[in-house]
Design a protein around this motif. Structure first.
Motif, mmCIF file in Angstrom:
data_model
loop_
_atom_site.group_PDB
_atom_site.id
_atom_site.type_symbol
_atom_site.label_atom_id
_atom_site.label_comp_id
_atom_site.label_asym_id
_atom_site.label_seq_id
_atom_site.Cartn_x
_atom_site.Cartn_y
_atom_site.Cartn_z
ATOM 1 N N TYR A 33 -7.423 -6.319 10.233
ATOM 2 C CA TYR A 33 -6.506 -5.533 9.723
ATOM 3 C C TYR A 33 -6.413 -4.191 10.620
ATOM 4 O O TYR A 33 -7.336 -3.967 11.332
ATOM 5 C CB TYR A 33 -7.121 -5.015 8.300
ATOM 6 C CG TYR A 33 -7.414 -5.946 7.295
ATOM 7 C CD1 TYR A 33 -8.700 -6.588 7.295
ATOM 8 C CD2 TYR A 33 -6.741 -6.245 6.167
ATOM 9 C CE1 TYR A 33 -9.012 -7.733 6.407
ATOM 10 C CE2 TYR A 33 -6.788 -7.158 5.299
ATOM 11 C CZ TYR A 33 -8.345 -7.817 5.287
ATOM 12 O OH TYR A 33 -8.575 -8.823 4.483
ATOM 13 N N TYR A 35 -5.643 0.097 10.376
ATOM 14 C CA TYR A 35 -5.651 1.140 9.517
ATOM 15 C C TYR A 35 -5.525 2.311 10.333
ATOM 16 O O TYR A 35 -5.959 2.473 11.510
ATOM 17 C CB TYR A 35 -6.823 1.153 8.723
ATOM 18 C CG TYR A 35 -7.200 0.284 7.512
ATOM 19 C CD1 TYR A 35 -7.957 -0.916 7.749
ATOM 20 C CD2 TYR A 35 -6.532 0.674 6.425
ATOM 21 C CE1 TYR A 35 -7.891 -1.901 6.835
ATOM 22 C CE2 TYR A 35 -6.787 -0.602 5.108
ATOM 23 C CZ TYR A 35 -7.674 -1.596 5.323
ATOM 24 O OH TYR A 35 -7.827 -2.579 4.442
ATOM 25 N N LEU A 43 -7.568 6.305 4.718
ATOM 26 C CA LEU A 43 -7.173 5.294 5.447
ATOM 27 C C LEU A 43 -5.725 4.697 4.917
ATOM 28 O O LEU A 43 -6.007 4.347 3.663
ATOM 29 C CB LEU A 43 -8.552 4.345 5.684
ATOM 30 C CG LEU A 43 -9.283 4.617 6.889
ATOM 31 C CD1 LEU A 43 -10.295 5.715 6.411
ATOM 32 C CD2 LEU A 43 -10.083 3.431 7.284
ATOM 33 N N LEU A 45 -3.153 1.214 5.373
ATOM 34 C CA LEU A 45 -2.837 -0.194 5.950
ATOM 35 C C LEU A 45 -1.679 -0.238 6.794
ATOM 36 O O LEU A 45 -0.650 0.062 6.413
ATOM 37 C CB LEU A 45 -3.053 -1.169 5.065
ATOM 38 C CG LEU A 45 -3.012 -2.528 5.552
ATOM 39 C CD1 LEU A 45 -4.071 -3.011 6.540
ATOM 40 C CD2 LEU A 45 -2.847 -3.780 4.546
ATOM 41 N N TYR A 48 -1.675 -6.312 8.820
ATOM 42 C CA TYR A 48 -2.887 -7.088 8.723
ATOM 43 C C TYR A 48 -2.667 -8.644 8.993
ATOM 44 O O TYR A 48 -1.414 -9.047 9.182
ATOM 45 C CB TYR A 48 -3.512 -7.273 7.279
ATOM 46 C CG TYR A 48 -2.538 -7.983 6.277
ATOM 47 C CD1 TYR A 48 -1.607 -7.148 5.477
ATOM 48 C CD2 TYR A 48 -3.089 -9.247 5.757
ATOM 49 C CE1 TYR A 48 -0.854 -7.953 4.620
ATOM 50 C CE2 TYR A 48 -2.229 -9.700 4.681
ATOM 51 C CZ TYR A 48 -1.382 -9.129 4.011
ATOM 52 O OH TYR A 48 -0.435 -9.790 3.240
ATOM 53 N N LYS A 57 2.995 -6.809 6.773
ATOM 54 C CA LYS A 57 3.143 -5.483 6.972
ATOM 55 C C LYS A 57 1.924 -4.915 5.764
ATOM 56 O O LYS A 57 2.147 -5.360 4.516
ATOM 57 C CB LYS A 57 4.384 -4.769 6.710
ATOM 58 C CG LYS A 57 5.448 -5.466 7.533
ATOM 59 C CD LYS A 57 6.943 -5.087 7.351
ATOM 60 C CE LYS A 57 7.662 -5.264 8.320
ATOM 61 N NZ LYS A 57 9.042 -4.812 8.173
ATOM 62 N N GLU A 59 1.221 -0.614 4.317
ATOM 63 C CA GLU A 59 2.122 0.430 3.651
ATOM 64 C C GLU A 59 2.639 1.493 4.374
ATOM 65 O O GLU A 59 3.685 2.172 4.290
ATOM 66 C CB GLU A 59 1.166 1.276 2.403
ATOM 67 C CG GLU A 59 0.074 2.204 3.034
ATOM 68 C CD GLU A 59 -0.747 2.695 2.135
ATOM 69 O OE1 GLU A 59 -0.065 3.552 1.507
ATOM 70 O OE2 GLU A 59 -1.763 2.611 1.957
#
Lengths: 113, 113
Positions: A33, A35, A43, A45, A48, A57, A59
Motif C-alpha cells: 500500500y 499512503y 493517513l 490511501l 494498493y 486506486k 481515495e
C-alpha cells in the motif's frame, strides 16, 4: 520489525518534475500500500497492490501511478509533481486482507518547491 | 463511505495515570477490523492493538486496552500506567474487505512527568 525499506527517505524537487518513490519488502507479503500523511488528514490511501501487476486506486489517487513488477517492489510515481503533493509518504505491507495488520515503512518526506 | 473520527486533537496525562482516547467510525461492512497505531516523533507507525468486529471481547495488550462498542460504533483506547514513552500521535483506523485502511486524523498525547 517487518522488512520494509523506503527510498529515498527525503527528497526535494521542483514542480513539474517526475518523481518515483520505491518500497522494497523482504517479507514476501502479497499486499502493498501507499499512503500519504498530511496535517489534519491522518493517513490516506493512494494506491494498493494485491499481487504482481495487480493494483487498484485508493481515495487520493489523482496525479499518482504505481507499478509492481516483482513481489518485493512497489513503486509510486508522480508524473509531474505539484506543490500539493508535498507530503510524507508511507508504504505498508500485509500478508493477507482483513485479519492481518499492516506494517509500515519509515516514510519518505517529499517537498515540491 | 467509511469514515473514522477522532474528536480529541490533543490530550495530556500525568505519568502513571490512565488516559482514554476516543474514536468513532462508520462503515457499511459487516466484517471489519479496527486498529490503533502509535506514531512517535521518529515518524514510525507502530501497531498498538487491533480488534476484530465479530469478537465481543475487548482486546488487551499489556497496558493498552480497548472499549469496543459495536452498536455505537465506538472504539476507544485506554492506556494504563502511562509512561513518558507513550507520548506520541495515536491514530485509529478501520479496515474492511480489502484491508484498505481508513484513518482518523489522530490524537496527540502528551505525558507529563
Amino acid at each position: 520489525d517487518a522488512g520494509i525499506t523506503q527510498s529515498p527517505r527525503h527528497k526535494v524537487t521542483e514542480t513539474g518534475t517526475p518523481v518515483t518513490l520505491r518500497c522494497h519488502q523482504t517479507e514476501n507479503h502479497r499486499y502493498m500500500y501507499w499512503y500519504r500523511q498530511d496535517p489534519g488528514h491522518g493517513l490516506r490511501l493512494i494506491h494498493y497492490s494485491y499481487g504482481v501487476k495487480d493494483t487498484d486506486k485508493g481515495e487520493v489517487s489523482d496525479g499518482y501511478s504505481v507499478s509492481r513488477s516483482k513481489t518485493e517492489d512497489f513503486l509510486l510515481t508522480l508524473e509531474s509533481a505539484t506543490s500539493s503533493q508535498t507530503s510524507v509518504y508511507f508504504c505498508a505491507i500485509s500478508e493477507a486482507t482483513r485479519d492481518q495488520p499492516q506494517h509500515f515503512g519509515d516514510g519518505t518526506r517529499l517537498s515540491i518547491l | 463511505a467509511q469514515t473514522v473520527t477522532q474528536s480529541q486533537p490533543e490530550m495530556s496525562v500525568q505519568e502513571a495515570e490512565t488516559v482514554t482516547l476516543s474514536c468513532t467510525y462508520d462503515t457499511s461492512e459487516s466484517d471489519y477490523y479496527l486498529f490503533w497505531y502509535k506514531q512517535p516523533p521518529s515518524r514510525q507507525m507502530i501497531l498498538v492493538i487491533r480488534q476484530e468486529a465479530y469478537k465481543q471481547q475487548n482486546a488487551t495488550e499489556n497496558r493498552f486496552s480497548v472499549n469496543f462498542q459495536k452498536a455505537a460504533k465506538s472504539f476507544s483506547l485506554k492506556i494504563s500506567d502511562s509512561q513518558l514513552g507513550d507520548a506520541a500521535m495515536y491514530f485509529c483506523a478501520e479496515g474492511g474487505a480489502t484491508n484498505k485502511l481508513i484513518f482518523g486524523t489522530g490524537t496527540l498525547l502528551a505525558v507529563q512527568p
